[in-house]
Design a protein around this motif. Structure first.
Motif, PDB file in Angstrom:
ATOM      1  N   TRP A   1       0.848  -1.262   0.132  1.00  0.00           N
ATOM      2  CA  TRP A   1      -0.057  -0.176   0.033  1.00  0.00           C
ATOM      3  C   TRP A   1       0.999   1.305   0.147  1.00  0.00           C
ATOM      4  CZ3 TRP A   1      -5.390   0.494  -0.473  1.00  0.00           C
ATOM      5  CH2 TRP A   1      -5.963  -0.571   0.018  1.00  0.00           C
ATOM      6  N   ASP A   2       0.231   2.310  -0.443  1.00  0.00           N
ATOM      7  CA  ASP A   2       0.841   3.492  -0.370  1.00  0.00           C
ATOM      8  C   ASP A   2       0.163   4.238   0.591  1.00  0.00           C
ATOM      9  OD1 ASP A   2       1.296   6.090  -0.544  1.00  0.00           O
ATOM     10  OD2 ASP A   2       2.031   6.241  -2.618  1.00  0.00           O
ATOM     11  N   LEU A   3       0.469   4.563   1.804  1.00  0.00           N
ATOM     12  CA  LEU A   3      -0.497   4.961   2.877  1.00  0.00           C
ATOM     13  C   LEU A   3      -0.641   6.510   2.684  1.00  0.00           C
ATOM     14  CD1 LEU A   3       1.280   3.088   5.870  1.00  0.00           C
ATOM     15  CD2 LEU A   3      -0.732   2.334   4.667  1.00  0.00           C
ATOM     16  N   CYS A   4      -0.051   7.150   1.807  1.00  0.00           N
ATOM     17  CA  CYS A   4      -0.089   8.413   1.507  1.00  0.00           C
ATOM     18  C   CYS A   4      -1.277   8.879   0.623  1.00  0.00           C
ATOM     19  CB  CYS A   4       1.056   9.332   1.253  1.00  0.00           C
ATOM     20  SG  CYS A   4       2.328   9.507   2.543  1.00  0.00           S
ATOM     21  N   LEU A   5      -1.544   7.952  -0.124  1.00  0.00           N
ATOM     22  CA  LEU A   5      -2.706   7.893  -1.301  1.00  0.00           C
ATOM     23  C   LEU A   5      -3.680   6.957  -0.989  1.00  0.00           C
ATOM     24  CD1 LEU A   5      -0.423   8.295  -4.618  1.00  0.00           C
ATOM     25  CD2 LEU A   5      -1.421  10.200  -3.086  1.00  0.00           C
ATOM     26  N   SER A   6      -3.670   6.099  -0.092  1.00  0.00           N
ATOM     27  CA  SER A   6      -4.485   4.870   0.258  1.00  0.00           C
ATOM     28  C   SER A   6      -4.994   4.148  -0.882  1.00  0.00           C
ATOM     29  CB  SER A   6      -5.953   5.420   0.843  1.00  0.00           C
ATOM     30  OG  SER A   6      -5.585   6.330   2.072  1.00  0.00           O
ATOM     31  N   VAL A   7      -4.015   3.765  -1.508  1.00  0.00           N
ATOM     32  CA  VAL A   7      -4.076   3.017  -2.955  1.00  0.00           C
ATOM     33  C   VAL A   7      -2.926   1.835  -2.698  1.00  0.00           C
ATOM     34  CG1 VAL A   7      -4.641   4.968  -4.329  1.00  0.00           C
ATOM     35  CG2 VAL A   7      -2.506   4.539  -4.375  1.00  0.00           C
ATOM     36  N   ARG A   8      -3.316   0.627  -3.347  1.00  0.00           N
ATOM     37  CA  ARG A   8      -2.580  -0.506  -3.482  1.00  0.00           C
ATOM     38  C   ARG A   8      -1.447  -0.223  -4.325  1.00  0.00           C
ATOM     39  NH1 ARG A   8      -3.301  -5.503  -1.277  1.00  0.00           N
ATOM     40  NH2 ARG A   8      -5.192  -5.930  -0.333  1.00  0.00           N
ATOM     41  N   ARG A   9      -0.138  -0.644  -3.946  1.00  0.00           N
ATOM     42  CA  ARG A   9       1.203  -0.696  -4.911  1.00  0.00           C
ATOM     43  C   ARG A   9       1.080  -1.868  -5.986  1.00  0.00           C
ATOM     44  NH1 ARG A   9       4.828   3.033  -2.738  1.00  0.00           N
ATOM     45  NH2 ARG A   9       4.764   3.601  -0.439  1.00  0.00           N
ATOM     46  N   THR A  10       0.498  -2.814  -5.424  1.00  0.00           N
ATOM     47  CA  THR A  10       0.527  -4.360  -5.900  1.00  0.00           C
ATOM     48  C   THR A  10      -1.005  -4.688  -6.304  1.00  0.00           C
ATOM     49  OG1 THR A  10       0.773  -5.469  -4.081  1.00  0.00           O
ATOM     50  CG2 THR A  10       2.976  -4.956  -5.378  1.00  0.00           C
ATOM     51  N   ILE A  11      -1.193  -5.363  -7.311  1.00  0.00           N
ATOM     52  CA  ILE A  11      -2.272  -5.879  -7.567  1.00  0.00           C
ATOM     53  C   ILE A  11      -2.276  -7.573  -6.946  1.00  0.00           C
ATOM     54  CG2 ILE A  11      -3.941  -6.572  -9.256  1.00  0.00           C
ATOM     55  CD1 ILE A  11      -2.996  -4.575 -10.962  1.00  0.00           C
ATOM     56  N   ASP A  12      -3.343  -7.971  -6.449  1.00  0.00           N
ATOM     57  CA  ASP A  12      -3.709  -9.180  -5.797  1.00  0.00           C
ATOM     58  C   ASP A  12      -3.768 -10.373  -6.860  1.00  0.00           C
ATOM     59  OD1 ASP A  12      -3.994 -11.156  -3.879  1.00  0.00           O
ATOM     60  OD2 ASP A  12      -6.210 -10.699  -3.840  1.00  0.00           O
ATOM     61  N   VAL A  13      -2.831 -11.431  -6.594  1.00  0.00           N
ATOM     62  CA  VAL A  13      -2.957 -12.328  -7.543  1.00  0.00           C
ATOM     63  C   VAL A  13      -4.153 -13.160  -8.175  1.00  0.00           C
ATOM     64  CG1 VAL A  13      -2.020 -14.578  -8.094  1.00  0.00           C
ATOM     65  CG2 VAL A  13      -0.397 -13.202  -6.731  1.00  0.00           C
ATOM     66  N   VAL A  14      -5.206 -13.251  -7.126  1.00  0.00           N
ATOM     67  CA  VAL A  14      -6.382 -13.699  -7.103  1.00  0.00           C
ATOM     68  C   VAL A  14      -7.158 -12.812  -8.403  1.00  0.00           C
ATOM     69  CG1 VAL A  14      -8.518 -14.413  -6.123  1.00  0.00           C
ATOM     70  CG2 VAL A  14      -6.462 -14.799  -5.033  1.00  0.00           C
ATOM     71  N   MET A  15      -7.004 -11.643  -8.020  1.00  0.00           N
ATOM     72  CA  MET A  15      -7.750 -10.334  -8.803  1.00  0.00           C
ATOM     73  C   MET A  15      -7.180 -10.657 -10.208  1.00  0.00           C
ATOM     74  SD  MET A  15      -7.834  -6.240  -8.232  1.00  0.00           S
ATOM     75  CE  MET A  15      -8.581  -6.603  -6.691  1.00  0.00           C
ATOM     76  N   VAL A  16      -5.889 -10.789 -10.488  1.00  0.00           N
ATOM     77  CA  VAL A  16      -5.280 -10.946 -11.886  1.00  0.00           C
ATOM     78  C   VAL A  16      -5.920 -12.132 -12.421  1.00  0.00           C
ATOM     79  CG1 VAL A  16      -3.257 -11.217 -13.210  1.00  0.00           C
ATOM     80  CG2 VAL A  16      -3.253  -9.647 -11.149  1.00  0.00           C
ATOM     81  N   VAL A  17      -5.837 -13.278 -11.848  1.00  0.00           N
ATOM     82  CA  VAL A  17      -6.437 -14.436 -12.436  1.00  0.00           C
ATOM     83  C   VAL A  17      -7.631 -14.160 -12.642  1.00  0.00           C
ATOM     84  CG1 VAL A  17      -6.928 -17.163 -11.836  1.00  0.00           C
ATOM     85  CG2 VAL A  17      -4.748 -15.791 -11.369  1.00  0.00           C
ATOM     86  N   THR A  18      -8.696 -13.757 -11.794  1.00  0.00           N
ATOM     87  CA  THR A  18     -10.197 -13.328 -12.212  1.00  0.00           C
ATOM     88  C   THR A  18     -10.352 -12.679 -13.350  1.00  0.00           C
ATOM     89  OG1 THR A  18     -10.564 -13.577  -9.622  1.00  0.00           O
ATOM     90  CG2 THR A  18     -12.412 -12.564 -11.219  1.00  0.00           C
ATOM     91  N   MET A  19      -9.541 -11.595 -13.324  1.00  0.00           N
ATOM     92  CA  MET A  19      -9.796 -10.601 -14.621  1.00  0.00           C
ATOM     93  C   MET A  19      -9.219 -11.245 -15.771  1.00  0.00           C
ATOM     94  SD  MET A  19      -8.243  -7.104 -12.854  1.00  0.00           S
ATOM     95  CE  MET A  19      -8.219  -6.138 -14.343  1.00  0.00           C
ATOM     96  N   PHE A  20      -8.386 -12.045 -15.558  1.00  0.00           N
ATOM     97  CA  PHE A  20      -7.891 -12.923 -17.062  1.00  0.00           C
ATOM     98  C   PHE A  20      -8.816 -13.648 -17.360  1.00  0.00           C
ATOM     99  CE2 PHE A  20      -5.898 -16.594 -18.755  1.00  0.00           C
ATOM    100  CZ  PHE A  20      -5.238 -16.324 -19.979  1.00  0.00           C
ATOM    101  N   LEU A  21      -9.445 -14.638 -16.444  1.00  0.00           N
ATOM    102  CA  LEU A  21     -10.748 -15.483 -16.845  1.00  0.00           C
ATOM    103  C   LEU A  21     -11.699 -14.684 -17.712  1.00  0.00           C
ATOM    104  CD1 LEU A  21     -10.476 -17.989 -13.950  1.00  0.00           C
ATOM    105  CD2 LEU A  21      -9.742 -18.424 -16.161  1.00  0.00           C
ATOM    106  N   TRP A  22     -12.090 -13.599 -16.763  1.00  0.00           N
ATOM    107  CA  TRP A  22     -13.186 -12.748 -17.440  1.00  0.00           C
ATOM    108  C   TRP A  22     -13.022 -12.266 -18.927  1.00  0.00           C
ATOM    109  CZ3 TRP A  22     -14.234  -7.743 -18.819  1.00  0.00           C
ATOM    110  CH2 TRP A  22     -15.800  -7.344 -18.894  1.00  0.00           C
ATOM    111  N   PHE A  23     -11.932 -11.756 -19.169  1.00  0.00           N
ATOM    112  CA  PHE A  23     -11.538 -11.164 -20.464  1.00  0.00           C
ATOM    113  C   PHE A  23     -11.476 -12.333 -21.329  1.00  0.00           C
ATOM    114  CE2 PHE A  23      -9.683  -7.405 -18.270  1.00  0.00           C
ATOM    115  CZ  PHE A  23     -10.492  -6.469 -19.146  1.00  0.00           C
ATOM    116  N   SER A  24     -11.197 -13.601 -20.914  1.00  0.00           N
ATOM    117  CA  SER A  24     -10.872 -14.665 -21.914  1.00  0.00           C
ATOM    118  C   SER A  24     -12.459 -15.074 -22.265  1.00  0.00           C
ATOM    119  CB  SER A  24     -10.132 -15.843 -21.097  1.00  0.00           C
ATOM    120  OG  SER A  24      -8.804 -15.487 -20.861  1.00  0.00           O
ATOM    121  N   THR A  25     -13.196 -15.118 -21.150  1.00  0.00           N
ATOM    122  CA  THR A  25     -14.685 -15.411 -21.418  1.00  0.00           C
ATOM    123  C   THR A  25     -15.394 -14.479 -22.600  1.00  0.00           C
ATOM    124  OG1 THR A  25     -14.929 -16.686 -19.369  1.00  0.00           O
ATOM    125  CG2 THR A  25     -16.800 -15.910 -20.534  1.00  0.00           C
ATOM    126  N   VAL A  26     -15.115 -13.179 -22.454  1.00  0.00           N
ATOM    127  CA  VAL A  26     -15.493 -12.059 -23.361  1.00  0.00           C
ATOM    128  C   VAL A  26     -15.034 -12.318 -24.670  1.00  0.00           C
ATOM    129  CG1 VAL A  26     -15.768  -9.750 -23.845  1.00  0.00           C
ATOM    130  CG2 VAL A  26     -16.033 -10.631 -21.298  1.00  0.00           C
TER     131      VAL A  26
END
Length: 270
Positions: A215-240
């Motif tokens: 996390w970047d605590l000054c911006l309250s945003v994630r620095r890295t993307i969760d692996v599960v999120m990446v896999v989920t997005m990949f499967l969703w785009f593949s389906t589309v």
């Protein structure tokens, strides 16, 4: 008949005076087997104004000539005065220290180990460890009330520090100050966030180092993307994408059949 002379009873002032002389003699005469206690009365005997003398602490000589000074559990509210400058190990744990003023131990240029654990320290003033950068190897600040790391106090110290069991608050300020520290990197692994500006996002209860990686605590945003999120997005785009290709091919097949039907109709009319 013999007469007996009866001595008058001692007055209360005389008793007090005799008692004071006895106490004074006990303090002056060297007694190797005298065991100092941590009672308030004993502490009061060693007071110098508002400060307590280090004579109340236990001293033991090390093989190399240095001293180990133990002032543990004496209910001290300040660092005692008169600590020998040949002290190598100083134990001030289990007392009532609430802060550490500047130059508290600056004269202890041989000090290698300083134990300040189990006190009530909530702040470290700038320069409180001044003069120890070249000698100090281990600093114990565990079980206190510290909530933030202070580079002004810890500047130049390359020690391994025990920072466990403190109510650390992980926020933007902590993120900005952490890179300024020269502590042994493994010391920061023990800084566990007890409160945070991201309480609802799983920041509480995890090490500060891990939190700053994600996390970047000054911006309250994630620095890295969760692996599960990446896999989920990949499967969703593949389906589309698969659906789009299927839709296009299906339309092409329908169009081909329609064209063949139109040609067949034209052939019948000719």
């Amino acid at each position: 008949m013999m007469s007996h002379t009866v001595s008058p009873p001692l007055s209360s002032s005389s008793v007090v005076e005799h008692t004071q002389w006895v106490i004074l003699l006990l303090l002056i005469l060297p007694q190797s087997n005298l065991v100092m206690t941590s009672s308030p009365f004993t502490v009061a005997l060693w007071r110098h104004g508002n400060r307590v003398s280090a004579n109340i602490c236990q001293h033991s000589e090390m093989p190399d000539g240095g001293l180990t000074v133990r002032c543990s559990g004496l209910r001290l509210t300040q660092v005692p005065v008169g600590v020998s400058n040949v002290t190598v190990r100083l134990f001030l744990d289990k007392n009532l220290l609430s802060s550490l003023p500047p130059d508290s131990v600056s004269h202890l240029f041989l000090l290698e180990e300083l134990d300040l654990s189990h006190n009530q320290i909530s702040s470290l003033e700038a320069g409180c460890f001044h003069g120890l950068a070249s000698s100090l190897r281990f600093l114990d600040l565990s079980s206190n009330r510290l909530s933030a790391l202070e580079p002004a106090a810890l500047s130049g110290l390359r020690v391994h520090a025990n920072l466990t069991h403190n109510p650390w608050h992980c926020d933007c300020r902590m993120q900005l100050l952490t890179p300024q520290l020269d502590l042994d990197p493994t010391s920061l692994n023990e800084v566990i966030c007890q409160t945070s500006d991201l309480p609802n996002l799983g920041a509480v209860g995890i090490p500060l180092v891990q939190l700053l990686e994600d996390w970047d605590l000054c911006l309250s945003v994630r620095r890295t993307i969760d692996v599960v999120m990446v896999v989920t997005m990949f499967l969703w785009f593949s389906t589309v994408i698969c659906y789009v290709f299927y839709y296009i091919r299906q339309n092409q097949e329908d169009a081909r059949r329609h064209m063949e039907y139109l040609k067949a109709l034209q052939g019948r009319h000719m």
